[in-house]
Design an enzyme around this catalytic site. Structure first.
Site, PDB file in Angstrom:
ATOM      1  N   THR A  63       3.364   0.283  -7.190  1.00 57.94           N
ATOM      2  CA  THR A  63       2.792   0.163  -8.534  1.00 57.94           C
ATOM      3  C   THR A  63       2.442   1.527  -9.103  1.00 57.94           C
ATOM      4  O   THR A  63       2.671   1.805 -10.294  1.00 57.94           O
ATOM      5  CB  THR A  63       1.538  -0.731  -8.482  1.00 57.94           C
ATOM      6  OG1 THR A  63       1.879  -1.997  -7.907  1.00 57.94           O
ATOM      7  CG2 THR A  63       0.980  -0.958  -9.876  1.00 57.94           C
ATOM      8  N   GLY A  92       0.774  -1.231   0.000  1.00 58.69           N
ATOM      9  CA  GLY A  92       0.000   0.000   0.000  1.00 58.69           C
ATOM     10  C   GLY A  92       0.803   1.275   0.000  1.00 58.69           C
ATOM     11  O   GLY A  92       0.224   2.360   0.097  1.00 58.69           O
ATOM     12  N   ASP A 143      -4.865  -8.678  26.120  1.00 62.02           N
ATOM     13  CA  ASP A 143      -3.890  -7.884  26.859  1.00 62.02           C
ATOM     14  C   ASP A 143      -2.733  -8.756  27.332  1.00 62.02           C
ATOM     15  O   ASP A 143      -1.559  -8.368  27.233  1.00 62.02           O
ATOM     16  CB  ASP A 143      -4.562  -7.210  28.065  1.00 62.02           C
ATOM     17  CG  ASP A 143      -5.701  -6.294  27.658  1.00 62.02           C
ATOM     18  OD1 ASP A 143      -5.632  -5.766  26.535  1.00 62.02           O
ATOM     19  OD2 ASP A 143      -6.645  -6.113  28.441  1.00 62.02           O
ATOM     20  N   GLU A 184     -11.699  -0.585  30.869  1.00 60.19           N
ATOM     21  CA  GLU A 184     -11.116   0.448  30.019  1.00 60.19           C
ATOM     22  C   GLU A 184     -10.639   1.635  30.849  1.00 60.19           C
ATOM     23  O   GLU A 184      -9.630   2.268  30.508  1.00 60.19           O
ATOM     24  CB  GLU A 184     -12.132   0.906  28.964  1.00 60.19           C
ATOM     25  CG  GLU A 184     -12.644  -0.194  28.056  1.00 60.19           C
ATOM     26  CD  GLU A 184     -11.529  -0.924  27.334  1.00 60.19           C
ATOM     27  OE1 GLU A 184     -10.474  -0.313  27.067  1.00 60.19           O
ATOM     28  OE2 GLU A 184     -11.701  -2.129  27.057  1.00 60.19           O
TER      29      GLU A 184
END
Length: 648
Positions: A211, A207, A504, A427
């Site tokens: 090309t 990516g 984790d 979180e």
């Protein structure tokens, strides 16, 4: 540029004529074998009727053949009848005064016999030839022409690309500008005795625009551009790939000066002798022919070979020596300046709102390749269209970044209050550790909305492009790994632990093992690189047995990994224990708002109002600062941002 065309005119008309020929041959074949039967059926009578007419005296004349009689009645009408062996026929005709004569048997000629016998075989061969030609027509090779090259010539009708369409890789452009100058004016280099490199190898991650860069070279030089994939050379038949290489260079010679671009050359250019058994004869023969064509006795002047690969380490050394691919051009992931230029190229096609700032988006996307940024701009446009907007705003780009990295929000997923609360504390534990442990990246966003396969996500992202990590930063990320599990343990106890921290633990273990075995960050093991016994490979001349570890060393590695994990766990536990009140505040804010950015998380910990409208509590305030970014690698399960260093 010239385009290859079939010299035989309209291919549809050609196929129609072939089919008409096949139908006519079938009709002729059937009619030849059925001619005698049809002739007999046209004017034939029964033999008994013939005898009756003789006895009646109505027969005028007769021609007698071995198996047939024919003639005319007295009214001059003709007749024909199949006749058995009848010895009395002559006497009966004489008695009635009928004029008669004898005819020899009708023998076919030599040419008719030859035609009868050969026509079926010719018909079968013609049909087989036609079917094979149609099957192979799509691959660019005629019947039995497997050795023809599959290289396609790129013309301007496919979209001309120049260096103006390539951004963010200025060093690579400068390296290849010399090739463009040579193709435009070869005499400029010939006057001083210089020779242009015959091959340029573009090396870079997927990516990054290898090309596109090759197409830009052809567009700038305005020369024929042949493109082919490395896998197009190899077939199941030995020798086909080498034949295709020869044919490709023959086509290139006819259009010189020109460029031949081979994408994914590692499919055919792997190290010779690296395979097991002799199943790679075809690939190695193809590689040998490519080596000879690029730098053999016959010089192919004016043909520039450009190849692209993600794996330069597996290529054969003979392919990389001077005279072949002697120039390796690294096409890296773009830096912040490059990302801004790439975004400008893709944003030209979008109707943008006034609040869109490409600089801010570029600062927030370190590690993104050109393809990633193109996908980001496309996702933002799709989100705006889905909402019925006429302009693409900054909010769509923020949502597109989240979607590209973590997947779409799973709003239909129903979680119980207990699961939602446990996710909020998990979180919040990650976020709190990142705010208090020195060496962690700044907190970008924390959410308990499920995305992809994650129930919640905490993103800690670097302030700028990163190319390496210090031992201090890696230890801080180890502590960050255990923030969620320890937070759940402090709130719910050891018996209430769940499986949500599996990713984790995996990330922490892999990082600690890399620190010990690869990065030399253990005093007991020293600056040596170790390899697991299970990591033996078969690529190369020999198996890397000398790099395997003994049982004693393996035990020492395990003890060092455990030490790093326990130190990180202790650091995370101390932060959460000392700041338990902040953990509760942050978890409560997540339960109320579901998503918080870094600044909102700090205000929630301090007990301040987040300043959101009542009708828009679930959406965080837009980020306009440049101190955030998105990790390159997706995390499959919950927790925090990708711990691997960008560009490492």
């Amino acid at each position: 540029m010239n385009e290859n065309k079939e010299p035989d005119g309209n291919p549809w008309m050609k196929s129609l004529l072939i089919w008409l020929g096949v139908v006519v041959a079938l009709i002729l074949f059937v009619s030849m074998f059925d001619s005698r039967a049809r002739t007999t059926a046209a004017d034939g009578i029964a033999y008994s009727e013939f005898l009756q007419r003789v006895d009646e005296g109505s027969v005028k004349e007769v021609a007698i053949a071995p198996d047939m009689v024919s003639g005319k009645f007295t009214n001059d009408t003709s007749f024909r009848a199949m006749a058995p062996a009848d010895p009395t026929l002559v006497s009966r005709l004489s008695a009635k005064g009928v004029k008669f004569s004898a005819q020899p048997k009708d023998e076919p000629s030599f040419w008719m016999i030859l035609l009868y016998q050969s026509l079926p075989f010719l018909l079968i061969l013609g049909i087989a030839f036609f079917v094979l030609r149609q099957m192979q027509k799509g691959s660019g090779s005629g019947a039995m022409g497997f050795g023809k090259s599959k290289a396609k010539m790129l013309t301007e009708k496919h979209g001309k690309v120049t260096f103006d369409d390539v951004a963010g890789i200025d060093e690579a452009r400068e390296e290849l500008q010399e090739i463009v100058d040579f193709l435009k004016d070869p005499t400029k280099f010939a006057r001083l005795g210089g020779k242009i490199p015959k091959g340029a190898l573009l090396v870079g991650s997927p990516g990054t625009g290898k090309t596109l860069l090759a197409r830009a070279i052809a567009g700038e030089a305005n020369v024929p551009f042949f493109t082919i994939s490395g896998s197009d050379f190899v077939e199941m038949f030995v020798g086909v790939g080498a034949s295709r290489v020869r044919d490709m260079f023959e086509q290139a010679k006819k259009n010189a000066p020109c460029i031949v671009f081979i994408d994914e050359i590692d499919a055919v250019g792997r190290h010779r002798g690296a395979g097991l058994g002799n199943g790679n004869d075809e690939r190695e023969q193809t590689l040998n022919q490519l080596l000879v064509e690029m730098d053999g006795f016959e010089a192919n002047e004016g043909i520039i070979i450009i190849a692209a690969t993600n794996r330069p380490d597996v290529l054969d050394p003979a392919l990389l020596r001077p005279g072949r691919f002697d120039r390796q051009v690294v096409v890296p992931r773009p830096d912040i300046e490059g990302r801004e230029k790439i975004l400008a190229v893709h944003m030209k096609k979008l109707p943008l709102a006034p609040d869109v700032d490409s600089r801010t988006i570029a600062r927030g996307t370190p590690g993104f390749s050109g393809a990633d940024l193109a996908n980001l701009a496309n996702e933002a446009a799709l989100l705006a269209a889905r909402k019925g907007k006429r302009l693409v705003a900054m909010q769509e780009f923020e949502e597109a970044k989240d979607k590209v990295m973590m997947g779409a929000e799973r709003k239909s997923m129903v979680m119980t209050e207990d699961e939602k609360k446990a996710t909020a504390y998990h979180e919040a534990g990650h976020a709190l550790v990142s705010l208090h442990v020195d060496g962690c990246d700044p907190l970008h966003k924390v959410t308990i909305i499920p995305r992809g396969r994650a129930l919640g996500v905490t993103w800690n992202l670097p302030e700028r492009d990163r190319f390496s990590m210090s031992m201090k930063q890696m230890k801080a990320r180890l502590a960050l790994c255990f923030g969620g599990r320890i937070a759940e343990q402090l709130i719910y106890g050891k018996d209430a632990l769940n499986t949500g921290a599996s990713n984790d633990i995996q990330q922490a273990t892999d990082m600690a093992r890399s620190m010990v075995m690869e990065y030399g960050m253990s005093e007991k093991l020293g600056w040596l690189r170790y390899r697991d016994n299970q990591d033996e490979v078969f690529l190369g001349h020999s198996v890397a047995r000398s790099q395997t570890v003994s049982e004693e060393t393996a035990r020492l590695i395990d003890s060092e990994v455990r030490r790093l994990i326990e130190e990180a766990e202790g650091a995370a536990r101390k932060v959460l224990t000392d700041n338990l009140h902040e953990l509760h505040r942050l978890a409560e804010a997540l339960l109320e708002y579901e998503t918080l950015n870094g600044e909102e998380a700090k205000r929630a910990i301090a007990g301040e109002d987040l300043g959101r409208d009542e009708g828009d509590k679930s959406r965080p305030a837009p980020l306009v600062s440049g101190g955030s970014s998105i990790p390159k690698t997706r995390r499959p399960k919950g927790g925090f941002g990708d711990p691997s260093p960008q560009g490492a």
